[in-house]
Design a protein around this motif. Structure first.
Motif, PDB file in Angstrom:
ATOM      1  N   SER A 186       0.777  -1.200  -0.114  1.00  0.00           N
ATOM      2  CA  SER A 186       0.107   0.030   0.010  1.00  0.00           C
ATOM      3  C   SER A 186       0.813   1.178   0.072  1.00  0.00           C
ATOM      4  O   SER A 186       0.457   2.252  -0.620  1.00  0.00           O
ATOM      5  N   ALA A 187       2.085   1.225   0.688  1.00  0.00           N
ATOM      6  CA  ALA A 187       2.826   2.243   0.922  1.00  0.00           C
ATOM      7  C   ALA A 187       3.560   2.698  -0.525  1.00  0.00           C
ATOM      8  O   ALA A 187       3.868   3.840  -0.653  1.00  0.00           O
ATOM      9  N   ASN A 188       3.719   1.626  -1.210  1.00  0.00           N
ATOM     10  CA  ASN A 188       4.164   1.712  -2.616  1.00  0.00           C
ATOM     11  C   ASN A 188       3.448   1.874  -3.685  1.00  0.00           C
ATOM     12  O   ASN A 188       3.563   1.648  -4.881  1.00  0.00           O
ATOM     13  N   LYS A 189       1.990   2.152  -3.031  1.00  0.00           N
ATOM     14  CA  LYS A 189       0.988   2.431  -4.396  1.00  0.00           C
ATOM     15  C   LYS A 189       0.600   1.349  -5.184  1.00  0.00           C
ATOM     16  O   LYS A 189       0.323   1.439  -6.558  1.00  0.00           O
ATOM     17  N   VAL A 190       0.720   0.197  -4.744  1.00  0.00           N
ATOM     18  CA  VAL A 190       0.101  -0.999  -5.402  1.00  0.00           C
ATOM     19  C   VAL A 190      -1.160  -1.198  -5.670  1.00  0.00           C
ATOM     20  O   VAL A 190      -1.880  -0.984  -4.747  1.00  0.00           O
ATOM     21  N   ASP A 191      -1.808  -1.211  -7.022  1.00  0.00           N
ATOM     22  CA  ASP A 191      -3.027  -1.497  -6.950  1.00  0.00           C
ATOM     23  C   ASP A 191      -3.707  -2.990  -7.152  1.00  0.00           C
ATOM     24  O   ASP A 191      -4.669  -3.416  -6.784  1.00  0.00           O
ATOM     25  N   THR A 192      -2.823  -3.939  -7.881  1.00  0.00           N
ATOM     26  CA  THR A 192      -3.056  -5.344  -7.897  1.00  0.00           C
ATOM     27  C   THR A 192      -1.875  -6.054  -7.393  1.00  0.00           C
ATOM     28  O   THR A 192      -0.707  -5.843  -7.804  1.00  0.00           O
ATOM     29  N   LEU A 193      -2.144  -7.164  -6.704  1.00  0.00           N
ATOM     30  CA  LEU A 193      -1.114  -8.296  -6.697  1.00  0.00           C
ATOM     31  C   LEU A 193      -1.401  -9.647  -7.107  1.00  0.00           C
ATOM     32  O   LEU A 193      -2.434 -10.091  -7.264  1.00  0.00           O
ATOM     33  N   ILE A 194      -0.375 -10.217  -7.854  1.00  0.00           N
ATOM     34  CA  ILE A 194      -0.161 -11.582  -8.355  1.00  0.00           C
ATOM     35  C   ILE A 194       0.544 -12.465  -7.435  1.00  0.00           C
ATOM     36  O   ILE A 194       1.732 -12.003  -7.400  1.00  0.00           O
ATOM     37  N   CYS A 195       0.178 -13.894  -7.042  1.00  0.00           N
ATOM     38  CA  CYS A 195       0.831 -14.319  -6.037  1.00  0.00           C
ATOM     39  C   CYS A 195       0.519 -15.738  -6.200  1.00  0.00           C
ATOM     40  O   CYS A 195      -0.444 -15.964  -6.874  1.00  0.00           O
ATOM     41  N   GLY A 196       1.216 -16.695  -5.552  1.00  0.00           N
ATOM     42  CA  GLY A 196       0.900 -18.010  -5.439  1.00  0.00           C
ATOM     43  C   GLY A 196       0.033 -18.158  -4.258  1.00  0.00           C
ATOM     44  O   GLY A 196      -1.173 -17.606  -4.138  1.00  0.00           O
ATOM     45  N   GLY A 197       0.277 -18.888  -3.083  1.00  0.00           N
ATOM     46  CA  GLY A 197      -0.318 -19.154  -1.891  1.00  0.00           C
ATOM     47  C   GLY A 197      -0.456 -17.818  -1.042  1.00  0.00           C
ATOM     48  O   GLY A 197       0.565 -17.176  -0.906  1.00  0.00           O
ATOM     49  N   ILE A 198      -1.598 -17.543  -0.174  1.00  0.00           N
ATOM     50  CA  ILE A 198      -1.633 -16.320   0.449  1.00  0.00           C
ATOM     51  C   ILE A 198      -2.935 -17.055   1.426  1.00  0.00           C
ATOM     52  O   ILE A 198      -3.730 -17.621   1.406  1.00  0.00           O
ATOM     53  N   GLY A 199      -2.429 -16.504   3.011  1.00  0.00           N
ATOM     54  CA  GLY A 199      -3.317 -16.747   3.856  1.00  0.00           C
ATOM     55  C   GLY A 199      -4.701 -15.723   3.994  1.00  0.00           C
ATOM     56  O   GLY A 199      -4.541 -14.743   3.373  1.00  0.00           O
TER      57      GLY A 199
END
Length: 260
Positions: A179-192
């Motif tokens: 959020s601090a780096n102004k990200v709008d969208t995240l692509i990832c593998g596993g996430i809790g």
């Protein structure tokens, strides 16, 4: 024999060096040193970690914490008691002259280490995509990722790319880091589930359960063909806290060999 005080590196002298309360003033003045000012600027304004601040100021993280707490105390004293604030003095040296752009360029290249990188400001109308990243691939456990690759996108095309280190941030801090780096969208593998909730609260759109090449995943997202799992889940952290075995949902976890 006491150790000599290490000269603190600052990017530039402040443009404004005196602040006074409007109207009534108690008549007292508090002196904020330039190294204290720099710690406030880096941590509170640029949202850097204490570790990043220490690297940029060329001092230890412990010293940064001491300087930062001292500065916050002085600012609070001024706000609460109506004292004037003067920024002056301190044991410091300027980094690359007094021009801020020159200093940022130096800090971005200093030692070539990722935690000293300066992430460019996101332009108007630009979307920033982050991908959990390791050796060109999508890293498969969000909470343990050591790097993100940022992609800035305008008019459906990637206009900038940068790999950024997370500096050891864990599950709870990574959403704030993005959020601090102004990200709008995240692509990832596993996430809790907790991390997913934090991302939702920060307004970051999630595409989880994705595997393979990071660059190709971003291309697929922009083309509207990205395959992802809206129900992705990873309980890797459970065994760290309760001794349970790792279990992945509908995603592959390269570190543990789980598949679909």
């Amino acid at each position: 024999m006491p150790r000599p005080c290490r000269c603190r590196r600052i990017c530039a002298e402040p443009a404004y060096d005196r602040f006074s309360p409007e109207g009534f003033s108690c008549g007292e003045t508090v002196m904020l040193t330039l190294d204290e000012y720099e710690a406030i600027r880096l941590i509170d304004l640029e949202r850097r970690t204490h570790e990043q601040c220490a690297a940029l100021m060329d001092i230890s993280r412990t010293t940064v914490t001491e300087i930062y707490e001292s500065a916050r105390g002085k600012i609070a004293d001024c706000l609460v008691h109506g004292k004037s604030l003067v920024i002056s003095g301190g044991h410091y040296r300027l980094c690359g002259g007094t021009a801020m752009p020159l200093c940022k360029k130096r800090c971005a290249n200093l030692g070539g280490t990722p935690h000293m990188q300066v992430v460019p400001e996101k332009g108007v109308g630009t979307m920033r995509i982050a991908v959990t990243y390791e050796n060109g691939k999508i890293f498969q456990h969000f909470g343990h990722t050591e790097q993100f690759k940022f992609y800035d996108v305008a008019d459906g095309k990637v206009t900038g790319e940068q790999v950024v280190a997370t500096n050891g941030s864990g599950h709870g801090a990574l959403a704030g880091f993005l959020s601090a780096n102004k990200v709008d969208t995240l692509i990832c593998g596993g996430i809790g589930g907790g991390a997913q909730a934090a991302l939702m609260e920060a307004g970051i759109r999630l595409y989880g359960g994705v595997q393979g090449d990071a660059d190709e995943a971003v291309k697929s997202l922009l083309a509207g063909t990205l395959g992802y799992d809206p129900n992705v889940h990873c309980d890797h952290h459970d065994h760290e806290h309760g001794g349970h075995e790792h279990s992945c949902g509908d995603h592959g976890c390269g570190r543990h060999g789980c598949g679909h």
